[in-house]
Design an enzyme around this catalytic site. Structure first.
Site, PDB file in Angstrom:
ATOM      1  N   SER A  12       0.794  -1.233   0.000  1.00 48.71           N
ATOM      2  CA  SER A  12       0.000   0.000   0.000  1.00 48.71           C
ATOM      3  C   SER A  12       0.822   1.278   0.000  1.00 48.71           C
ATOM      4  O   SER A  12       0.248   2.370  -0.085  1.00 48.71           O
ATOM      5  CB  SER A  12      -0.950   0.006   1.202  1.00 48.71           C
ATOM      6  OG  SER A  12      -2.032  -0.865   0.975  1.00 48.71           O
ATOM      7  N   LYS A  66       0.056   3.626  -2.724  1.00 54.64           N
ATOM      8  CA  LYS A  66      -1.017   4.613  -2.628  1.00 54.64           C
ATOM      9  C   LYS A  66      -0.467   6.046  -2.608  1.00 54.64           C
ATOM     10  O   LYS A  66      -1.213   6.992  -2.875  1.00 54.64           O
ATOM     11  CB  LYS A  66      -1.872   4.355  -1.387  1.00 54.64           C
ATOM     12  CG  LYS A  66      -2.768   3.107  -1.483  1.00 54.64           C
ATOM     13  CD  LYS A  66      -3.593   2.943  -0.224  1.00 54.64           C
ATOM     14  CE  LYS A  66      -4.658   1.854  -0.353  1.00 54.64           C
ATOM     15  NZ  LYS A  66      -4.112   0.495  -0.273  1.00 54.64           N
ATOM     16  N   SER A  85      -5.797   2.772   4.899  1.00 56.71           N
ATOM     17  CA  SER A  85      -5.329   2.136   3.670  1.00 56.71           C
ATOM     18  C   SER A  85      -6.482   1.457   2.945  1.00 56.71           C
ATOM     19  O   SER A  85      -6.341   0.359   2.405  1.00 56.71           O
ATOM     20  CB  SER A  85      -4.221   1.112   3.988  1.00 56.71           C
ATOM     21  OG  SER A  85      -3.401   0.895   2.876  1.00 56.71           O
TER      22      SER A  85
END
Length: 421
Positions: free
Chosen positions: A87, A90, A145
């Site tokens: 993640s 991101k 997340s």
């Protein structure tokens, strides 16, 4: 009869043209990635000035410590090693999409917005039929997340496929050439790769945006629930509120990627960035190593010669990064990461990049074999033990390579919503 060689594809020609344009005169076109940020960063193993203070012990497969202001890379270990980013990807998603929508804009979520979220994904708890502000969606991305928040923002942006194409183009603009995007949320997907160097570029670019900085440093927020209720969400970044001067940025974990983390901390007007990828043991290790490397970086102020630079975006190529302390990273070395070419070649490079981006928009980039997909120890090549995992309550389950929360959740909620009492 002489056989006629096959005609190269348009994509192959573009790739070769870009490699040629980015190769210094007199050098073999080995790999344009090998010179990003300086030649030392292309080498395996620890890269640090010989007169620097002793580095802390680490067991990660890759890490980078850099100065966010000057762009100086103070020390690195396998900086360009390509691995699944989880993640932390991101950050690139935010770099790409966050500037497009005002934070007060409201969006009513539909079932189609939440379609095709990967099994086992981390979720903030978005429900179809509820209206959310863009600000709330981004808090869901940064604090929890939430892949559901990512998919809603992708839907607002024209869909997942369009967002992936734009993320790839943004990575090229940032000179993050180790990165290949397949899923916008960092979900385990074959061929999805990045590096500690690239993740540090994403964080540096993102922190220039006040909204990005605000979201990634938020510790607690209230999120809309059913029937007008709200529930509390907490940031899973374990350094927030625990490390002096920390201001974000993003953590990640999947069964394939292991733990990844990029953090930023500020002291005495100086901001340092650290990225740690794939510690070979322990969930907390990624935070312990990040904190130790930040301590080292602040302690090494004025005592270390940089080993490379964080290159500027292509749009800022005319402004070359220069080390503040007059160290051994010369303008020529920095140019290998930002310029690579002589006078008069900039227009050609811009045209090549534009053509390349157009080509990947017309035909999706083929999947690549994940380099470094098998987690191995830095010394000896022994394969590391598989990380322990526990499925988050309230997440989609059933995938072997899924975004999951380790056995000791960082926020103490186990991923469950906190309902108002």
């Amino acid at each position: 009869m002489v056989a006629t060689p096959p005609t190269p594809s348009r994509r192959s020609v573009l790739g070769l043209a870009m490699a040629a344009a980015l190769t210094p005169a007199g050098k073999a076109a080995a790999s344009p990635r090998s010179v990003i940020g300086g030649e030392l960063l292309a080498r395996s193993g620890v890269q640090v000035d010989g007169g620097a203070p002793d580095l802390p012990e680490t067991n990660s497969l890759s890490w980078v410590v850099a100065d966010a202001g000057s762009g100086e890379v103070l020390a690195a270990y396998n900086a360009h090693r390509r691995m699944p980013p989880a993640s932390t990807l991101k950050m690139l998603f935010a770099d790409t999409v966050l500037p497009k929508f005002d934070r007060s804009l409201r969006h009513r979520v539909t079932a189609e917005d939440l379609a095709d979220i990967g099994a086992g994904s981390s979720l903030v708890g978005i429900e179809a039929g509820i209206s959310y502000t863009v600000e709330q969606l981004w808090l869901g991305v940064f604090l929890r997340s939430g892949n559901d928040a990512v998919h809603v923002l992708c839907s607002m942006n024209g869909g997942v496929a369009k967002t992936v194409r734009e993320m790839r183009a943004r990575a090229l603009e940032l000179q993050a050439n180790d990165t290949h995007v397949v899923s916008p949320d960092g979900y385990d997907t074959p061929g999805q790769l990045s590096s500690a160097y690239d993740l540090t570029l994403f964080a540096r670019a993102g922190l220039r945006d006040p909204d990005f900085r605000d979201y990634c440093r938020t510790q607690v927020a209230h999120f809309p629930g059913e029937h007008g209720s709200t529930f509390e969400i907490q940031n899973t970044n374990r350094l927030l509120g625990r490390y002096q001067g920390v201001i974000g940025v993003k953590n990640g974990y999947t069964t394939n990627a292991g733990n990844t983390f990029t953090g930023a901390a500020e002291r005495d007007g100086r901001t340092l960035l650290v990225t740690v990828m794939h510690p070979e043991s322990g969930y907390d290790e990624v935070y312990k190593e990040a904190a130790a490397l930040l301590d080292w970086g602040f302690g090494a102020t004025g005592r270390v010669t940089p080993v490379g630079v964080l290159v500027p975006p292509l749009s800022e190529l005319k402004t070359s990064p220069r080390p503040r302390n007059g160290g051994q990273v010369s303008a020529a070395t920095a140019a290998k990461g930002s310029g690579w070419f002589g006078p008069g070649a900039e227009a050609g490079l811009v045209a090549l990049v534009a053509a390349f981006i157009l080509a990947i928009r017309r035909r999706p980039r083929p999947k690549t074999v994940a380099e470094g997909g098998r987690r191995r120890r830095a010394a000896g090549g022994a394969q590391a033990a598989a990380p322990r995992t526990g499925t988050r309550t309230g997440t989609r389950t059933g995938a072997r390579t899924s975004e999951r929360v380790p056995e000791r959740p960082s926020d103490g909620t186990g991923g469950r919503r906190r309902r108002p009492s």
